[in-house]
Design an enzyme around this catalytic site. Sequence first.
Site, PDB file in Angstrom:
ATOM      1  N   LYS B  77      50.282  -1.449 -18.937  1.00  0.00           N
ATOM      2  CA  LYS B  77      50.405  -0.275 -19.686  1.00  0.00           C
ATOM      3  C   LYS B  77      52.269  -0.328 -19.558  1.00  0.00           C
ATOM      4  O   LYS B  77      52.532  -1.105 -18.479  1.00  0.00           O
ATOM      5  CB  LYS B  77      50.281   1.124 -19.549  1.00  0.00           C
ATOM      6  CG  LYS B  77      50.431   2.138 -20.012  1.00  0.00           C
ATOM      7  CD  LYS B  77      50.406   3.446 -19.571  1.00  0.00           C
ATOM      8  CE  LYS B  77      50.635   4.627 -20.148  1.00  0.00           C
ATOM      9  NZ  LYS B  77      50.261   5.880 -19.728  1.00  0.00           N
ATOM     10  N   SER B 152      47.944   9.161 -22.957  1.00  0.00           N
ATOM     11  CA  SER B 152      49.138   8.391 -23.216  1.00  0.00           C
ATOM     12  C   SER B 152      48.792   5.925 -23.020  1.00  0.00           C
ATOM     13  O   SER B 152      49.380   5.703 -23.327  1.00  0.00           O
ATOM     14  CB  SER B 152      50.283   8.373 -22.561  1.00  0.00           C
ATOM     15  OG  SER B 152      50.286   8.147 -21.317  1.00  0.00           O
ATOM     16  N   SER B 176      46.015  11.223 -18.775  1.00  0.00           N
ATOM     17  CA  SER B 176      46.274   9.941 -19.378  1.00  0.00           C
ATOM     18  C   SER B 176      45.713   8.517 -19.331  1.00  0.00           C
ATOM     19  O   SER B 176      45.308   7.560 -20.518  1.00  0.00           O
ATOM     20  CB  SER B 176      47.938   9.641 -19.571  1.00  0.00           C
ATOM     21  OG  SER B 176      48.687  10.615 -20.223  1.00  0.00           O
TER      22      SER B 176
END
Lengths: 483, 483
Positions: B77, B152, B176
């Site tokens: 990420k 996210s 997330s």
Amino acid sequence: MAEREKKYRVTIGLEAHAQLNTKSKLFCSCPTKFGAPPNTQTCPVCLGLPGALPVLNKKAVESAIKLGLAMKCRIAKESIFARKNYFYPDLPKGYQITQFDRPICESGFLEIKSNGKKKKISIGRIHLEEDAGKSIHNEPFVPSEATLIDLNRCGIPLLEIVTEPELRSPDEAVDFVQRLQQMLRFLQISNANLEQGSLRCDANISVNTANARELSAKTEIKNLNSLKALARALVHEIERQKKLIFSGKVLNSATVLWDDKNQTTRTMRSKETAHDYRYFSEPDLLPLKISADLIKKIESQMPELPSAKIARFLQEYQLTEADAEILTLTPPRADLFEWITKQIGDASLASKWMIQEFLRYENNLFSQKKRTWEIDIAELLTLVKNQKLSWRAAKEIFSEMVVAKKSPHEIMKQKQLFQLSDEAKLEEIIRRIIDENQEALAQYRAGKKPLFHYFVGQIMQKTGGRADPKMANKILRAILDSM
Amino acid sequence: MDVTRLDFSQIHPLLLNGSVSCSRIVRDYLKNVNEGFPLNAFISILAEDAQIRAQKIDAKIRQKRAGKLAGLVVAVKDNILVKGIKTTCSSKMLADFVAPYNATVIDCLLKEDAILIGKTNMDEFAMGSSNENSFFGAVKNPIDHTKVPGGSSGGSAAAVASRQAMAALGSDTGGSIRQPAAFCGLVGLKPTYGSVSRYGLIAYASSFDQIGPIARSVEDCAKIFSVIAGHDSRDSTSSTHRYPAQFFSDIAPVSSLKIGVPKQFFSNDIEPDVKRNIESSVEKLRQKGAQIISVSLPHADYSVPAYYIIATAEASSNLARFDGVGYGFRSDEAKDIGNFYAKNRSQGFGEEVKRRILLGTFVLSRGYYERYYRKAQTIRSLIRRDFSAAFQKCDFLITPTSPTTAFPIAARSYDPLAMYLSDVFTVAANLTGLPALSIPCGQDRDGLPVGLQLMAPRFAEPFLFSVAKAVEKFCPSGEIENG
């Protein structure tokens, strides 16, 4: 106290920031050396780079506990760090890690002297926080539109010491700061140098009419970078507030900067527009737990504090209180006194020498890397003690020693400064002087007794001050009386 | 053989016996990355680095010195720092920011010979539940391109689900990792707070954030977790807990389990298809001998508001460092210092980030701190207490991961409150710091995966994995064609 003074009551509170002399910063392992090239002592943590996290420096915590113990504070078993949020270009994280509602030390005191009497000033709190960086503008090398930023200072550990508003005069405030300095230096946790910024001081001051029930608005004065500036700024502000009260005007709380060059204050911002710092507990650090064992350990390693040292000096060396205070002002000074006393076996001579002769050269000597002068002083004073040197000669040698960095013996030989205590030789010199001064002798014998001192003067002149005064007096009197 | 169809656990023995090479695996994954372009899962692709690394690791395998994760092709990420690689947080603010150091988790992966294939798209600064708030555009759900992948860590989940990576790292602040794992039919773990170092993770909300794995199987998830978990002296909140070396030595027999079903989590508006799949999984566990216990979490209803208050408060402070002074976006329109901050931040941050910064600034500000922030902290401790009480009665809890399956792109982007409610089942684990895992447990009528969430006491990840393995056996996740 003048009649006019009685009508007002002055209230001063101090906030001092002492820079700790730890090897590394408060939340990272960057070095803390003074004067390094800009931005060379930084890492992701103190630069506030994304993803970096703080790790607390244990030494800094121990320093805080030391000062807390020395000031008889309550040491919190659990204290917490908070974030103080505000934007400033030299504050890379956008917040400063400090302590807010649960500081490491609370409710202690520091004893000061006020008009010769002891007085306890309450310490509200002592807490740990990190320093911010430095913005550089208005320097010749900075373009007029630009600001340069040096982040070396970011994360340097500071102790904030906050007094209750119990100081009543500029003198008390100055004495407080001096004693705080002394304490920090005794504990060896800070250089506590105002001029270099390792001790920074803000003063809150409020002047009221003597019968007022509540405190009026206060002024916070910043930028006080010497004891003189502190005293002057307070005097200035007291006068300003008195004038306002006298003319019936209302004082607004404000933060001002002291301009020492022009001896005046200038307004920084009014309290009404002050920041809302939005304090909240720092989620990147766990609560700081201080065990009873750690406190005990630190307690056992505490050095002798100024008050204890004074008491011991009075008892052990039979000094006057004033002398003891002077000799204990800094740990190196006190240590030197004790060392010399031990070497020469005469505390009173050592103390007299330290106060009358040594202090004027103290900064110079203590800043020297090689400390051979300590041994030289002991040697010099041993000569004085054994009456090989007069005080005057020793003084001369000492001043030469400081400059030329030679041993007392070398200088003594070079300058022929040995004390004349050879009785026969001295008698011979004295007889010659009397021979050469027949007129004075006649007058003396005719009853003009003060002329005795004229002869003493002559002896000293002839011997270059080397004659042992006691012995010279004795011989002179014996000769004159026998004539 | 399409190697990208195999899990790490399946491919690892083949690598070690020489039937397949890292270079081959990386080549095949890079091919998928090229074809997967329309999903917008990646921000940076490390094609060359990955190929070079694969060759080196192949050599290490031949020399039998390869690390535990040799051959794992992993996506990261874009809020986790990889040295020398752009780390953007999907924000204009950091669009050009190149990380100067590695996050601790990256060091852990590299040490065990994992291969980084790219940095994945995300909701800007990890704020969002749909991966639509990215400066680099929305990510599409690989199963249905008209749907969101969840947020996210949506880029990470989409990359793994579409076989552009074998596994990925995400970060979970309020769900997330788990919610996108659920939306994409994957296994995602939010570890116990403090078990994985946050050093090098760009913070959203420090007291909630935790890095964790997203993978196609429980075993892969566990293997990655065993490598990234562990104490890190650079993260003060990092735990010293030591997990057993072998994560699957004690697979808990289902018949011995006590499963808690929190009634509050089933009274909310859950889509019938989600509810049906969860209930059927619970029923299957019951048939295998597990004991089902209804438990109560009386304060669960306050999880979402408490979470959004505390998380945004921390975010407002954490994001203050993005001011355009030292790095990041700087507007050229600024006229004075206040304007400088305002322009840099209003132009550099996206709408959702600004919304949360404002919310957080508000709840921390003087006058509102007590009404919001303090109360939310109280609720946080009450929720913690609820969970401790629940775990007195059962071994773990089962809930849906999300009340819905993946929803259409743009469906909620203009309704922040509806979006925030997507996190209703996941935020409790972040408020309490408890480990939670999402595992696929079936599909809705449109073939979209349903996620089942398992929550356990602190540091009970090995237990979560063993239960998840049981669920995995009776709920094999559906095959997804490459997006």
